[in-house]
Design an enzyme around this catalytic site. Structure first.
Site, PDB file in Angstrom:
ATOM      1  N   LYS A  13       0.854  -1.188   0.000  1.00 37.33           N
ATOM      2  CA  LYS A  13       0.000   0.000   0.000  1.00 37.33           C
ATOM      3  C   LYS A  13       0.889   1.236   0.000  1.00 37.33           C
ATOM      4  O   LYS A  13       1.717   1.407   0.908  1.00 37.33           O
ATOM      5  CB  LYS A  13      -0.904   0.013   1.236  1.00 37.33           C
ATOM      6  N   THR A  58      -3.869  -5.110   0.672  1.00 32.83           N
ATOM      7  CA  THR A  58      -3.246  -3.808   0.903  1.00 32.83           C
ATOM      8  C   THR A  58      -4.132  -2.934   1.782  1.00 32.83           C
ATOM      9  O   THR A  58      -3.621  -2.074   2.511  1.00 32.83           O
ATOM     10  CB  THR A  58      -2.952  -3.092  -0.427  1.00 32.83           C
ATOM     11  N   HIS A 237      21.003  26.349 -10.896  1.00 31.87           N
ATOM     12  CA  HIS A 237      21.845  27.360 -11.525  1.00 31.87           C
ATOM     13  C   HIS A 237      21.250  28.765 -11.385  1.00 31.87           C
ATOM     14  O   HIS A 237      20.048  28.972 -11.544  1.00 31.87           O
ATOM     15  CB  HIS A 237      22.024  27.038 -13.005  1.00 31.87           C
TER      16      HIS A 237
END
Length: 283
Positions: A13, A58, A237
């Site tokens: 799960k 699950t 950057h």
């Protein structure tokens, strides 16, 4: 006729969202977590014939997370993940290994009692691998954004026909740190995080790679239980804006931040005498 075989597999799960409030006379405490469970074991029949006799649903895994939060509380995410992993392996004969990954979202008290505010985008993490042979705990932090306005250089690099990047002796260095540290005991998350930040600030960087090694080494020096640090550092950057067309100079004051593309520096720093067993399976 060709034949096929089932390879490594797991199920579980993912992203069980749970908020646990611990109430007390001196004010409340708040734990905001995202828990993911993966289990492996004797599960071939489910894949090959649809026989679910060895499958713990699950949905049951989700309910177990909620029940454990109520029954046992959540002292810290490492111990909570370990308790869940041991439960799934120990209670189910068909399950031989469990991985529990927890993300903790920080909230800061506002009034010291019942009001909180979300504290930035940084996320604390913990992952526990457990099977019959060992339990491995990996703690970490994700999206820890750091920036220094100077003390960073980049020069002496390879140049070929496609190189346009100029060398620099002074630049902004910024990154969003994703770090994990494998430890043998109860590593101090606060100490490890502080070591990352302090090394980033203290290192006069000639390359983000150099900073990465300094950050990992700093965690190992500060936390004796840590045996290995893995770092992923995207280079955020910042480029100096050309203001000459407007008749203005720009003495390293006005920049634009580019989010894509970006350099990605990754590496592992470990103790020379580290003989701790590596986990050979993953999810």
């Amino acid at each position: 006729m060709p034949t096929f075989a089932l390879g490594p597999n797991q199920y579980g799960k993912a992203e069980i969202r749970i908020v646990r409030v611990t109430r007390g006379p001196g004010g409340d405490e708040l734990m905001d977590l995202n828990v993911s469970v993966s289990l492996r074991g004797d599960l071939a029949a489910s894949h090959l014939t649809g026989d679910n006799g060895a499958v713990l649903p699950t949905d049951t895994q989700k309910n177990t997370v909620y029940a454990f939060a109520r029954q046992h509380g959540i002292d810290d995410i490492e111990s909570f993940a370990a308790r869940l992993a041991r439960h799934f392996v120990g209670s189910q004969p068909s399950i031989h290994g469990a991985r529990v990954h927890v993300e903790q979202y920080p909230w800061r008290p506002v009034d010291g009692r019942h009001t909180f505010r979300r504290d930035g985008g940084e996320v604390r993490t913990a992952t526990v691998h457990h099977d019959a042979e060992h339990t491995q705990v990996v703690s970490g932090v994700r999206d820890l954004v750091l920036l220094k306005t100077t003390d960073s250089e980049f020069h002496g690099f390879v140049k070929d026909a496609w190189t346009t990047l100029p060398e620099t002796r002074d630049r902004i260095l910024a990154t969003s740190v994703n770090a994990t540290w494998r430890h043998t005991g109860s590593a101090d998350h606060g100490a490890a995080r502080a070591a990352l930040v302090e090394a980033f600030a203290a290192t006069h960087s000639l390359a983000l790679q150099q900073t990465l090694f300094a950050m990992g080494s700093s965690v190992l020096a500060a936390c004796p239980d840590v045996v290995e640090v893995k770092l992923s550092l995207p280079n955020r950057h910042h480029f100096l804006v050309d203001l000459a067309p407007f008749g203005l100079d720009n003495p390293d004051e006005v920049y634009y931040a580019a989010d894509r593309p970006y350099g990605l520096i990754e590496g592992t720093v470990r103790r020379d005498d580290d003989v701790a067993e590596e986990v050979t399976w993953s999810f």
